[in-house]
Structure formats: structure tokens, C-alpha cells
Motif scaffolding. Structure first.
Motif, PDB file in Angstrom:
ATOM      1  N   VAL A 130      63.907  10.168  36.382  1.00 22.25           N
ATOM      2  CA  VAL A 130      64.357  11.459  36.886  1.00 22.25           C
ATOM      3  C   VAL A 130      63.111  12.257  37.245  1.00 22.25           C
ATOM      4  CG1 VAL A 130      65.582  13.592  36.327  1.00 22.25           C
ATOM      5  CG2 VAL A 130      66.395  11.412  35.404  1.00 22.25           C
ATOM      6  N   THR A 131      63.115  12.904  38.399  1.00 18.15           N
ATOM      7  CA  THR A 131      61.972  13.727  38.785  1.00 18.15           C
ATOM      8  C   THR A 131      62.365  15.208  38.714  1.00 18.15           C
ATOM      9  OG1 THR A 131      62.564  13.619  41.136  1.00 18.15           O
ATOM     10  CG2 THR A 131      61.036  11.947  40.299  1.00 18.15           C
ATOM     11  N   ALA A 132      61.399  16.040  38.395  1.00 13.64           N
ATOM     12  CA  ALA A 132      61.649  17.475  38.291  1.00 13.64           C
ATOM     13  C   ALA A 132      60.397  18.242  38.675  1.00 13.64           C
ATOM     14  CB  ALA A 132      62.083  17.843  36.874  1.00 13.64           C
ATOM     15  N   GLU A 133      60.580  19.423  39.192  1.00 16.85           N
ATOM     16  CA  GLU A 133      59.474  20.319  39.498  1.00 16.85           C
ATOM     17  C   GLU A 133      59.213  21.207  38.290  1.00 16.85           C
ATOM     18  OE1 GLU A 133      60.579  22.460  42.944  1.00 16.85           O
ATOM     19  OE2 GLU A 133      60.631  20.694  44.252  1.00 16.85           O
ATOM     20  N   ALA A 134      57.960  21.385  37.966  1.00 18.08           N
ATOM     21  CA  ALA A 134      57.612  22.199  36.804  1.00 18.08           C
ATOM     22  C   ALA A 134      58.166  23.609  36.935  1.00 18.08           C
ATOM     23  CB  ALA A 134      56.089  22.243  36.636  1.00 18.08           C
ATOM     24  N   GLU A 135      58.207  24.112  38.166  1.00 18.93           N
ATOM     25  CA  GLU A 135      58.674  25.477  38.390  1.00 18.93           C
ATOM     26  C   GLU A 135      60.139  25.667  38.007  1.00 18.93           C
ATOM     27  OE1 GLU A 135      55.040  24.687  40.508  1.00 18.93           O
ATOM     28  OE2 GLU A 135      56.966  23.629  40.547  1.00 18.93           O
ATOM     29  N   GLN A 136      60.919  24.572  37.950  1.00 19.60           N
ATOM     30  CA  GLN A 136      62.323  24.679  37.546  1.00 19.60           C
ATOM     31  C   GLN A 136      62.462  25.183  36.115  1.00 19.60           C
ATOM     32  OE1 GLN A 136      63.860  20.741  38.200  1.00 19.60           O
ATOM     33  NE2 GLN A 136      64.035  21.007  40.405  1.00 19.60           N
ATOM     34  N   PHE A 137      61.473  24.884  35.280  1.00 17.24           N
ATOM     35  CA  PHE A 137      61.540  25.301  33.884  1.00 17.24           C
ATOM     36  C   PHE A 137      61.194  26.784  33.730  1.00 17.24           C
ATOM     37  CE2 PHE A 137      61.126  20.775  33.832  1.00 17.24           C
ATOM     38  CZ  PHE A 137      61.957  20.381  32.787  1.00 17.24           C
ATOM     39  N   ARG A 138      60.730  27.400  34.811  1.00 20.92           N
ATOM     40  CA  ARG A 138      60.526  28.850  34.841  1.00 20.92           C
ATOM     41  C   ARG A 138      61.688  29.547  35.534  1.00 20.92           C
ATOM     42  NH1 ARG A 138      56.104  29.788  38.720  1.00 20.92           N
ATOM     43  NH2 ARG A 138      57.843  29.424  40.157  1.00 20.92           N
ATOM     44  N   ASP A 139      62.120  28.996  36.681  1.00 23.68           N
ATOM     45  CA  ASP A 139      63.136  29.656  37.498  1.00 23.68           C
ATOM     46  C   ASP A 139      64.548  29.433  36.966  1.00 23.68           C
ATOM     47  OD1 ASP A 139      60.988  30.345  39.102  1.00 23.68           O
ATOM     48  OD2 ASP A 139      61.278  28.641  40.458  1.00 23.68           O
ATOM     49  N   ASP A 140      64.811  28.257  36.417  1.00 25.21           N
ATOM     50  CA  ASP A 140      66.144  27.936  35.897  1.00 25.21           C
ATOM     51  C   ASP A 140      66.008  27.035  34.673  1.00 25.21           C
ATOM     52  OD1 ASP A 140      68.855  27.579  35.540  1.00 25.21           O
ATOM     53  OD2 ASP A 140      69.074  26.132  37.192  1.00 25.21           O
ATOM     54  N   PRO A 141      65.484  27.580  33.569  1.00 25.79           N
ATOM     55  CA  PRO A 141      65.232  26.745  32.389  1.00 25.79           C
ATOM     56  C   PRO A 141      66.492  26.086  31.831  1.00 25.79           C
ATOM     57  CG  PRO A 141      65.002  29.078  31.869  1.00 25.79           C
ATOM     58  CD  PRO A 141      65.096  28.981  33.347  1.00 25.79           C
ATOM     59  N   GLU A 142      67.614  26.794  31.842  1.00 27.72           N
ATOM     60  CA  GLU A 142      68.844  26.206  31.321  1.00 27.72           C
ATOM     61  C   GLU A 142      69.312  25.061  32.199  1.00 27.72           C
ATOM     62  OE1 GLU A 142      71.796  29.173  30.758  1.00 27.72           O
ATOM     63  OE2 GLU A 142      70.673  30.254  29.201  1.00 27.72           O
ATOM     64  N   GLY A 143      69.217  25.237  33.521  1.00 24.06           N
ATOM     65  CA  GLY A 143      69.611  24.168  34.429  1.00 24.06           C
ATOM     66  C   GLY A 143      68.709  22.953  34.306  1.00 24.06           C
ATOM     67  N   ALA A 144      67.404  23.178  34.153  1.00 27.14           N
ATOM     68  CA  ALA A 144      66.458  22.073  33.995  1.00 27.14           C
ATOM     69  C   ALA A 144      66.731  21.324  32.700  1.00 27.14           C
ATOM     70  CB  ALA A 144      65.033  22.604  34.016  1.00 27.14           C
ATOM     71  N   GLN A 145      66.979  22.058  31.623  1.00 27.37           N
ATOM     72  CA  GLN A 145      67.289  21.443  30.340  1.00 27.37           C
ATOM     73  C   GLN A 145      68.587  20.637  30.424  1.00 27.37           C
ATOM     74  OE1 GLN A 145      65.566  21.483  27.416  1.00 27.37           O
ATOM     75  NE2 GLN A 145      67.117  20.208  26.424  1.00 27.37           N
ATOM     76  N   ARG A 146      69.586  21.193  31.092  1.00 30.18           N
ATOM     77  CA  ARG A 146      70.877  20.513  31.216  1.00 30.18           C
ATOM     78  C   ARG A 146      70.727  19.199  31.988  1.00 30.18           C
ATOM     79  NH1 ARG A 146      73.392  24.528  32.697  1.00 30.18           N
ATOM     80  NH2 ARG A 146      73.267  24.310  34.965  1.00 30.18           N
ATOM     81  N   ARG A 147      69.932  19.238  33.045  1.00 25.50           N
ATOM     82  CA  ARG A 147      69.734  18.020  33.844  1.00 25.50           C
ATOM     83  C   ARG A 147      69.077  16.913  33.029  1.00 25.50           C
ATOM     84  NH1 ARG A 147      65.591  17.068  38.782  1.00 25.50           N
ATOM     85  NH2 ARG A 147      66.517  15.160  39.610  1.00 25.50           N
ATOM     86  N   THR A 172      51.735  28.501  30.386  1.00 27.40           N
ATOM     87  CA  THR A 172      52.999  29.146  30.030  1.00 27.40           C
ATOM     88  C   THR A 172      54.181  28.283  30.450  1.00 27.40           C
ATOM     89  OG1 THR A 172      52.009  31.332  30.270  1.00 27.40           O
ATOM     90  CG2 THR A 172      54.409  31.209  30.313  1.00 27.40           C
ATOM     91  N   LEU A 173      54.078  27.711  31.644  1.00 26.45           N
ATOM     92  CA  LEU A 173      55.118  26.831  32.157  1.00 26.45           C
ATOM     93  C   LEU A 173      55.225  25.572  31.307  1.00 26.45           C
ATOM     94  CD1 LEU A 173      56.990  27.239  34.544  1.00 26.45           C
ATOM     95  CD2 LEU A 173      55.432  25.908  35.949  1.00 26.45           C
ATOM     96  N   PHE A 174      54.074  25.051  30.909  1.00 27.84           N
ATOM     97  CA  PHE A 174      54.058  23.845  30.079  1.00 27.84           C
ATOM     98  C   PHE A 174      54.696  24.119  28.712  1.00 27.84           C
ATOM     99  CE2 PHE A 174      52.115  20.654  27.282  1.00 27.84           C
ATOM    100  CZ  PHE A 174      52.366  19.505  28.013  1.00 27.84           C
ATOM    101  N   SER A 175      54.485  25.310  28.187  1.00 26.06           N
ATOM    102  CA  SER A 175      55.091  25.672  26.901  1.00 26.06           C
ATOM    103  C   SER A 175      56.609  25.651  27.001  1.00 26.06           C
ATOM    104  CB  SER A 175      54.611  27.060  26.463  1.00 26.06           C
ATOM    105  OG  SER A 175      53.218  27.062  26.222  1.00 26.06           O
ATOM    106  N   ARG A 176      57.142  26.104  28.126  1.00 24.85           N
ATOM    107  CA  ARG A 176      58.593  26.066  28.322  1.00 24.85           C
ATOM    108  C   ARG A 176      59.092  24.636  28.415  1.00 24.85           C
ATOM    109  NH1 ARG A 176      59.894  31.037  32.569  1.00 24.85           N
ATOM    110  NH2 ARG A 176      58.954  32.692  31.298  1.00 24.85           N
ATOM    111  N   LEU A 177      58.306  23.792  29.055  1.00 26.63           N
ATOM    112  CA  LEU A 177      58.669  22.381  29.146  1.00 26.63           C
ATOM    113  C   LEU A 177      58.703  21.738  27.769  1.00 26.63           C
ATOM    114  CD1 LEU A 177      59.200  19.864  30.876  1.00 26.63           C
ATOM    115  CD2 LEU A 177      56.737  19.607  31.139  1.00 26.63           C
ATOM    116  N   ARG A 178      57.804  22.145  26.900  1.00 26.45           N
ATOM    117  CA  ARG A 178      57.730  21.599  25.542  1.00 26.45           C
ATOM    118  C   ARG A 178      58.970  21.945  24.721  1.00 26.45           C
ATOM    119  NH1 ARG A 178      54.364  18.822  22.246  1.00 26.45           N
ATOM    120  NH2 ARG A 178      54.067  20.610  20.875  1.00 26.45           N
ATOM    121  N   ARG A 179      59.660  23.006  25.101  1.00 24.06           N
ATOM    122  CA  ARG A 179      60.835  23.419  24.346  1.00 24.06           C
ATOM    123  C   ARG A 179      61.989  22.436  24.463  1.00 24.06           C
ATOM    124  NH1 ARG A 179      60.714  29.698  26.452  1.00 24.06           N
ATOM    125  NH2 ARG A 179      58.668  30.235  25.546  1.00 24.06           N
ATOM    126  N   CYS A 180      61.872  21.484  25.380  1.00 27.50           N
ATOM    127  CA  CYS A 180      62.898  20.449  25.495  1.00 27.50           C
ATOM    128  C   CYS A 180      62.967  19.598  24.221  1.00 27.50           C
ATOM    129  CB  CYS A 180      62.612  19.540  26.692  1.00 27.50           C
ATOM    130  SG  CYS A 180      62.772  20.359  28.286  1.00 27.50           S
TER     131      CYS A 180
END
Length: 295
Positions: A50-67, A85-93
Motif C-alpha cells: 500500500v502506498t501513502a503520502e506523508a501529507e495524508q497523516f497531516r491533512d486527513d489523519p483518521e482517513g490515513a489510519q483507516r486505510r 512533526t509529520l513523522f510523529s503523527r505517522l508513528r501514532r499508527c
């Protein structure tokens, strides 16, 4: 009721997610090569991707997590620097993350990257052996962690070798892959401001070296007759250029294979260990560096 369709049983955890920042995708040559190797290696080991853009975890964190949850992702591989900061949000997965070609100071993470300081050392000493004594650097240390390490490795190697870097021989405002027209204009401004050029430029990557060669050629400066160029990456762009680019091979395949193997191990064992693993580099001679004389 809040139920979600599960595309793949989460228990199998056989999906990997590849995440990268938008600014690195602009440097399409390096990104495409890393991406191709990752996709090929993951498929060979029966991982779906699965591919994802890092910016998705800033703009739509719930949607990125759901995917990620719906795809049954068991681990994440990040490619290139991502904002802390963006990487920290990614770590919350809560999933194991292995990074390629990055450096993070606030987050404990397992990272694989080329040894950029060693690459700079290889370049400086190889050029000295060919008789070069005036070496310049082209590329902004602010572009990425890799550029920063290559630049400071270059300065340290010159210092240890007793080579003085002359004022005007460092073009530290050049950003590859962002806006080629602006980069070319910056190169032209440097050519107008500097009465003389170094004997050789060590460029932050191959894309920048090829761009520099193009602008120099338009200005009537020949490579390697008038000035030599050396890059970093060993990608197809530099090898198809004329003259063929001398470059540092950062071992894209080795980095990706080691990172995927480590990520798979984290998934299988349920353990995680932060580390920064430096991979060896190799100098690949092309035709863009002249031979002056023995040092």
C-alpha cells in the motif's frame, strides 16, 4: 454501527505500506528507483504493498489510519526525509516503522541509509589522486539530511587532507528536483558572479550534476575539459548523460532489501529496535572527471 469492511485479515499482517513526502517524489529519478526496487522485492517475498503520502497523516489523519487498518498493514517503510512533526503523527499508527535515507532526532526509529560522510571522503581522496586541488560543492545542505551529511563530510575531508575550499566554490543554494528553471537560473547567477570556477564540483546528487552540466554547456564551459563533475546516486539519468557521469553508488537495492528484511523481522517477532544502519558506498567512474596528474 461503526463497522468497517476489512480488506485483508489484520491477523495475517502481510501488507507493507510505503510512505514518502511530496517533495521527494518531485526528485522522480531517485524516488522511482527506490520505489521500483521496493515493489519488486516486496512482491518477491509475497508482501502486498500500500502506498501513502506523508501529507495524508497531516491533512486527513483518521482517513490515513483507516486505510492502513483496512489493508491489514503490518509495517511501514518510509522513503526519504519526512518532517519531524509529520513523522510523529505517522508513528501514532502503532506499527513498526523502518526508514530509508532519513534521519530523525526526536523519534526513535530504525533507519537504513548510505554512509554519506564516507562517500564524501571517497570523492575527495579519489579526486586528489587524479591531481585535483581546487574542489567545489554544489547543492543545498538544507535540501535533505543526505545533502547535509555529504556537504559536511566534504568539508571535513578537505580539512583533513589540507585542501582549502575557496570562497565562491560552494554553491549552496541549488535545490534539485524542485524547480529546474529556478535551479538553472541560480547556476547562471553563480557563473556571472564568479570570475573563475573550481577544477571540479562535487554535486549533492546526480540530478543536480546533470542540470549543472547542461547549464555549463550552454555557457560554453566544457565537461570535463574545462571543469569536472561528480554526483551521488548512480541512477540511470547520470549514466545516460553525455558525458557519462562519475558518481557514488549508494546501493539502492542493498538499502531496500535490508530495510524490508528488518521490517519483516519486526512484524514476525513483534519486537522493535531503533537503530541507524549506514550502508557502504562505491565510487563509479564515468567520463565527467578528467585525469590531471598523480597527486
Amino acid at each position: 454501527m461503526g463497522y468497517r469492511r476489512q480488506l485483508k485479515p489484520a491477523a495475517t499482517k502481510q501488507s507493507l505500506c510505503l510512505v514518502s513526502a511530496e517533495r521527494h517524489r518531485r526528485d522522480s529519478y531517485s524516488y522511482t528507483e527506490f520505489n521500483r526496487i521496493f515493489m519488486s522485492y516486496a512482491a518477491a517475498h509475497e508482501f502486498s504493498v500500500v502506498t501513502a503520502e506523508a501529507e495524508q497523516f497531516r491533512d486527513d489523519p483518521e482517513g490515513a489510519q483507516r486505510r492502513i487498518e483496512e489493508a491489514g498493514v503490518g509495517g511501514i517503510l518510509t522513503l526519504g526525509d519526512i518532517d519531524e512533526t509529520l513523522f510523529s503523527r505517522l508513528r501514532r499508527c502503532g506499527l513498526p516503522i523502518v526508514s530509508v535515507g532519513a534521519r530523525y532526532y526526536r523519534e526513535p526509529v530504525c533507519t537504513f541509509t548510505e554512509d554519506n560522510e564516507m562517500a564524501a571522503h571517497q570523492v575527495v581522496h579519489a579526486l586528489m589522486e587524479r591531481g585535483f586541488t581546487r574542489i567545489g560543492f554544489a547543492g543545498s545542505p538544507l535540501f535533505s539530511a543526505a545533502f547535509s551529511e555529504r556537504y559536511f563530510g566534504f568539508r571535513q575531508s578537505c580539512y583533513r587532507a589540507g585542501l582549502a575550499v575557496q570562497e565562491g566554490d560552494e554553491w549552496l543554494d541549488l535545490l534539485p528536483g524542485i524547480d529546474s528553471e529556478e535551479t538553472e537560473n541560480s547556476i547562471l547567477r553563480h557563473l556571472e558572479q564568479n570570475k573563475s570556477l573550481p577544477e571540479v564540483f562535487f554535486c549533492g546528487n546526480d540530478l543536480l550534476a546533470v542540470t549543472l552540466a547542461k547549464v555549463l554547456r550552454r555557457a560554453g564551459v566544457r565537461v570535463p575539459e574545462d571543469i569536472s563533475l561528480i554526483g551521488v546516486d548512480f541512477n540511470q539519468l547520470g549514466q545516460l548523460a553525455e558525458p557519462r557521469l562519475t558518481t557514488v553508488d549508494i546501493g539502492c537495492s542493498r538499502q531496500v532489501e535490508a530495510a524490508v528484511e528488518q521490517l519483516a523481522s519486526f512484524i514476525e517477532t513483534g519486537t522493535y529496535k531503533p537503530a541507524r544502519i549506514l550502508m557502504p558506498t562505491t565510487l563509479r567512474w564515468g567520463d565527467s572527471v578528467a585525469y590531471k596528474k598523480a597527486y
